[in-house]
Design a protein around this motif. Structure first.
Motif, PDB file in Angstrom:
ATOM      1  N   ALA A 102     -10.094  -6.102  -5.197  1.00 14.07           N
ATOM      2  CA  ALA A 102      -8.935  -5.778  -6.030  1.00 14.07           C
ATOM      3  C   ALA A 102      -8.622  -4.291  -5.941  1.00 14.07           C
ATOM      4  CB  ALA A 102      -9.196  -6.188  -7.475  1.00 14.07           C
ATOM      5  N   ALA A 103      -9.646  -3.463  -5.959  1.00 18.29           N
ATOM      6  CA  ALA A 103      -9.416  -2.015  -5.849  1.00 18.29           C
ATOM      7  C   ALA A 103      -8.849  -1.672  -4.478  1.00 18.29           C
ATOM      8  CB  ALA A 103     -10.724  -1.265  -6.078  1.00 18.29           C
ATOM      9  N   PHE A 104      -9.388  -2.298  -3.429  1.00 18.38           N
ATOM     10  CA  PHE A 104      -8.863  -2.066  -2.081  1.00 18.38           C
ATOM     11  C   PHE A 104      -7.404  -2.511  -1.985  1.00 18.38           C
ATOM     12  CE2 PHE A 104      -8.125  -3.553   2.280  1.00 18.38           C
ATOM     13  CZ  PHE A 104      -8.328  -2.358   2.973  1.00 18.38           C
ATOM     14  N   SER A 105      -7.109  -3.692  -2.547  1.00 16.65           N
ATOM     15  CA  SER A 105      -5.749  -4.219  -2.529  1.00 16.65           C
ATOM     16  C   SER A 105      -4.814  -3.279  -3.283  1.00 16.65           C
ATOM     17  CB  SER A 105      -5.732  -5.610  -3.149  1.00 16.65           C
ATOM     18  OG  SER A 105      -4.440  -6.027  -3.447  1.00 16.65           O
ATOM     19  N   TYR A 106      -5.260  -2.782  -4.400  1.00 17.12           N
ATOM     20  CA  TYR A 106      -4.449  -1.855  -5.180  1.00 17.12           C
ATOM     21  C   TYR A 106      -4.202  -0.569  -4.393  1.00 17.12           C
ATOM     22  CZ  TYR A 106      -3.069   1.264  -8.963  1.00 17.12           C
ATOM     23  OH  TYR A 106      -2.398   2.173  -9.752  1.00 17.12           O
ATOM     24  N   GLY A 107      -5.255  -0.079  -3.735  1.00 16.32           N
ATOM     25  CA  GLY A 107      -5.110   1.144  -2.936  1.00 16.32           C
ATOM     26  C   GLY A 107      -4.146   0.931  -1.775  1.00 16.32           C
ATOM     27  N   VAL A 108      -4.252  -0.231  -1.121  1.00 18.60           N
ATOM     28  CA  VAL A 108      -3.347  -0.525  -0.005  1.00 18.60           C
ATOM     29  C   VAL A 108      -1.913  -0.616  -0.503  1.00 18.60           C
ATOM     30  CG1 VAL A 108      -2.727  -2.318   1.686  1.00 18.60           C
ATOM     31  CG2 VAL A 108      -5.110  -1.606   1.424  1.00 18.60           C
ATOM     32  N   ARG A 109      -1.700  -1.288  -1.628  1.00 12.89           N
ATOM     33  CA  ARG A 109      -0.335  -1.394  -2.164  1.00 12.89           C
ATOM     34  C   ARG A 109       0.219  -0.023  -2.528  1.00 12.89           C
ATOM     35  NH1 ARG A 109      -0.217  -4.916  -7.017  1.00 12.89           N
ATOM     36  NH2 ARG A 109      -2.455  -4.643  -7.022  1.00 12.89           N
ATOM     37  N   LYS A 110      -0.621   0.804  -3.116  1.00  9.02           N
ATOM     38  CA  LYS A 110      -0.172   2.160  -3.471  1.00  9.02           C
ATOM     39  C   LYS A 110       0.175   2.944  -2.218  1.00  9.02           C
ATOM     40  CE  LYS A 110      -0.328   3.871  -7.532  1.00  9.02           C
ATOM     41  NZ  LYS A 110       0.855   4.236  -8.255  1.00  9.02           N
ATOM     42  N   ALA A 111      -0.658   2.803  -1.191  1.00 13.28           N
ATOM     43  CA  ALA A 111      -0.416   3.541   0.056  1.00 13.28           C
ATOM     44  C   ALA A 111       0.867   3.055   0.710  1.00 13.28           C
ATOM     45  CB  ALA A 111      -1.599   3.384   0.996  1.00 13.28           C
ATOM     46  N   GLY A 113       3.303   1.499  -0.792  1.00  7.55           N
ATOM     47  CA  GLY A 113       4.418   1.827  -1.681  1.00  7.55           C
ATOM     48  C   GLY A 113       4.814   3.286  -1.567  1.00  7.55           C
ATOM     49  N   SER A 114       3.877   4.174  -1.481  1.00  3.01           N
ATOM     50  CA  SER A 114       4.217   5.596  -1.365  1.00  3.01           C
ATOM     51  C   SER A 114       4.735   5.903   0.023  1.00  3.01           C
ATOM     52  CB  SER A 114       2.990   6.453  -1.696  1.00  3.01           C
ATOM     53  OG  SER A 114       1.982   6.269  -0.733  1.00  3.01           O
ATOM     54  N   ARG A 115       4.289   5.202   1.046  1.00  3.18           N
ATOM     55  CA  ARG A 115       4.779   5.401   2.399  1.00  3.18           C
ATOM     56  C   ARG A 115       6.230   4.937   2.493  1.00  3.18           C
ATOM     57  NH1 ARG A 115       1.489   3.566   7.644  1.00  3.18           N
ATOM     58  NH2 ARG A 115       0.422   5.527   7.335  1.00  3.18           N
ATOM     59  N   GLY A 116       6.525   3.814   1.851  1.00  6.22           N
ATOM     60  CA  GLY A 116       7.898   3.297   1.891  1.00  6.22           C
ATOM     61  C   GLY A 116       8.848   4.230   1.174  1.00  6.22           C
ATOM     62  N   HIS A 117       8.451   4.816   0.094  1.00  7.57           N
ATOM     63  CA  HIS A 117       9.271   5.756  -0.668  1.00  7.57           C
ATOM     64  C   HIS A 117       9.421   7.070   0.104  1.00  7.57           C
ATOM     65  CE1 HIS A 117       9.719   3.422  -4.294  1.00  7.57           C
ATOM     66  NE2 HIS A 117       8.414   3.148  -4.276  1.00  7.57           N
ATOM     67  N   GLY A 118       8.378   7.425   0.820  1.00 12.36           N
ATOM     68  CA  GLY A 118       8.414   8.673   1.591  1.00 12.36           C
ATOM     69  C   GLY A 118       9.399   8.554   2.744  1.00 12.36           C
ATOM     70  N   ASN A 119       9.557   7.427   3.373  1.00 15.05           N
ATOM     71  CA  ASN A 119      10.464   7.238   4.490  1.00 15.05           C
ATOM     72  C   ASN A 119      11.900   7.259   4.029  1.00 15.05           C
ATOM     73  OD1 ASN A 119       8.363   7.074   6.240  1.00 15.05           O
ATOM     74  ND2 ASN A 119       8.323   4.829   6.345  1.00 15.05           N
TER      75      ASN A 119
END
Length: 124
Positions: A102-111, A113-119
């Protein structure tokens, strides 16, 4: 006619006759009371033995039930210990990796999500 001594003797004799009659009446009633009390005690004695036998049987059955309940209580104690051990085992086997996943999944989603916003903003 009666002389004074004879009259006094007659009064005393009548008093004693009345007293003796009264005492005889009281003794007769007391004898009946003692007879009835004796009968009651005898009947009570006759009824007491079966009653005590029934009570002994009831106490024996109650003791048997208490022994069974004691065994059930001990078994329930071991069942609860086993359930606690299984719960701890399941938590350690499933819980640890599940929390990590769950923590890994949350970290991946955050990564992601922030990558998509950064683009979209042109940053990064």
């Amino acid at each position: 006619m009666l002389t004074g001594e004879q009259l006094a003797g007659l009064i005393v004799a009548m008093f004693w006759a009345i007293l003796v009659s009264f005492l005889a009446y009281v003794l007769l009633k007391l004898a009946r009371l003692v007879t009835e009390a004796t009968k009651t005690v005898a009947e009570l004695g006759d009824r007491t033995a079966p009653l005590l036998d029934d009570m002994a049987g009831t106490v024996a059955r109650a003791n048997e039930q208490l022994a069974r309940i004691d065994v059930i209580t001990k078994n329930m104690g071991s069942v609860s210990q086993n359930a606690a051990a299984v719960s701890t085992t399941v938590t350690s086997i499933v819980g640890g990796p599940l929390v990590k996943a769950a923590a890994f999944s949350y970290g991946v989603r955050k990564a992601i999500g922030s990558r998509g916003h950064g683009n979209q903003d042109g940053k990064r």
